[in-house]
Design a protein around this motif. Structure first.
Motif, short mmCIF file in Angstrom:
data_model
loop_
_atom_site.label_atom_id
_atom_site.label_comp_id
_atom_site.label_asym_id
_atom_site.label_seq_id
_atom_site.Cartn_x
_atom_site.Cartn_y
_atom_site.Cartn_z
N ILE A 173 -5.43 -1.99 0.52
CA ILE A 173 -4.27 -2.85 0.33
C ILE A 173 -3.67 -3.12 1.70
N ARG A 187 2.09 -5.19 3.00
CA ARG A 187 2.79 -5.92 1.93
C ARG A 187 4.10 -6.44 2.51
N CYS A 229 -1.00 -6.79 -11.86
CA CYS A 229 -1.25 -6.03 -10.64
C CYS A 229 -2.61 -6.41 -10.05
N ARG A 230 -2.60 -6.87 -8.79
CA ARG A 230 -3.87 -7.25 -8.15
C ARG A 230 -4.79 -6.06 -7.96
N ALA A 231 -4.21 -4.87 -7.72
CA ALA A 231 -5.04 -3.68 -7.54
C ALA A 231 -5.81 -3.37 -8.81
N ARG A 273 -3.48 7.79 -2.44
CA ARG A 273 -3.07 6.73 -1.52
C ARG A 273 -2.99 7.30 -0.11
N ALA A 327 -8.63 -5.88 -9.04
CA ALA A 327 -9.70 -5.60 -8.08
C ALA A 327 -10.51 -4.39 -8.50
N ARG A 369 -3.32 -8.87 1.14
CA ARG A 369 -4.56 -8.89 0.36
C ARG A 369 -4.85 -7.51 -0.24
N THR A 370 -5.61 -7.52 -1.32
CA THR A 370 -6.18 -6.32 -1.89
C THR A 370 -7.68 -6.55 -2.01
N TYR A 415 6.48 -2.49 -6.32
CA TYR A 415 6.03 -2.04 -5.01
C TYR A 415 6.91 -2.73 -3.97
N LEU A 451 -10.04 0.87 -2.99
CA LEU A 451 -9.46 -0.39 -2.59
C LEU A 451 -8.74 -0.24 -1.25
#
Length: 266
Positions: free
Chosen positions: A61, A64, A258-260, A80, A263, A102-103, A38, A59
């Motif tokens: 996001i 970034r 991947c944080r997404a 998205r 989460a 943050r996510t 990303y 979510l």
């Protein structure tokens, strides 16, 4: 090189254009476990993701500010929505700066619109959220919100790389908009999530990413608003983790989870 995140843009309903700048359905274009990246992105994004046995998760996001390199566990279907400058606070109940880097789960955010989206979207497929947004969002922003968003969009345009024009300096952009530099910084912090200077850095690097395959380095540096090629290389390294030549030949940083995905499972 890592796989990019494959996105298929979808038509944006007219009703959403005051709040959303882009709607796309995306998935990683490689097999599970293949790295993907990303790139830096100044937009706050609402992502509706289906993975791990078909469980949906909505979510948010935040902006970034640096590239992220991940190894996918499995391809994930998601919608998205890139929010327009100034849309985070009226829709999500928080300033864009509170989301930077943050996510977070949509359900954790305090905005009335966010709560209505969570309630209305529990059983919807990701691509059906465009219709949900049409039903839930106000037909138009308030006058104050519209004026603030208009000023932000003008600032974003002035600080972006434009065909044949380098991005404006922050001082010149403030003068063009008839605001002080401090007012412009406050506007960007609340409505975009990063300072005007950092927004301009992200936009320049995104311009390099888009045009590097077809432009000589020196010409690309000048067209992107850099002083010279070494300035471009330093900025690119800071935001992407590696210099341009390394990135485009596949010599990349190590991947992280991947944080997404984490989460969404939470």
């Amino acid at each position: 090189m890592t796989s990019a995140v494959a996105e298929r843009p979808r038509p944006l309903p007219e009703h959403l254009r005051s709040y959303v700048t882009r709607f796309a359905v995306s998935a990683t274009d490689g097999a599970p476990g293949e790295p993907y990246t990303y790139v830096p992105d100044p937009a706050v994004q609402l992502v509706v993701r289906v993975a791990d046995g078909g469980r949906p998760g909505a979510l948010v996001i935040g902006p970034r500010t640096r590239a992220a390199y991940h190894a996918s566990e499995r391809p994930a279907s998601c919608a998205r929505f890139s929010l327009a400058p100034g849309a985070a606070r009226p829709l999500l109940g928080v300033a864009a700066a509170d989301l930077a880097g943050r996510t977070v789960a949509l359900a954790e955010l305090p905005g009335r619109v966010a709560r209505r989206l969570v309630d209305g979207g529990r059983d919807l497929a990701p691509e059906e959220w465009a219709d949900l947004l049409v039903r839930v969002l106000p037909e138009r922003p308030s006058r104050a919100e519209a004026e603030r968003a208009g000023l932000l969009r003008a600032g974003v345009a002035a600080l972006s790389v434009r065909p044949g024009l380098p991005p404006a300096r922050v001082a010149d952009a403030a003068r063009e908009l008839a605001v002080s530099e401090r007012q412009l910084r406050n506007l960007f912090t609340d409505g975009v999530g990063v300072s005007p200077k950092h927004f301009a850095r992200i936009d320049r690097v995104r311009h390099v990413l888009a045009h590097a395959p077809t432009s000589p380095w020196g010409e690309l540096a000048a067209a992107s608003g850099y002083y010279d090629q070494s300035h471009m290389t330093a900025d690119f390294r800071t935001l992407m983790g590696v210099p341009p030549r390394s990135y485009f030949t596949g010599r990349l940083p190590s991947t992280t989870p991947c944080r997404a995905a984490r989460a969404a499972r939470g």
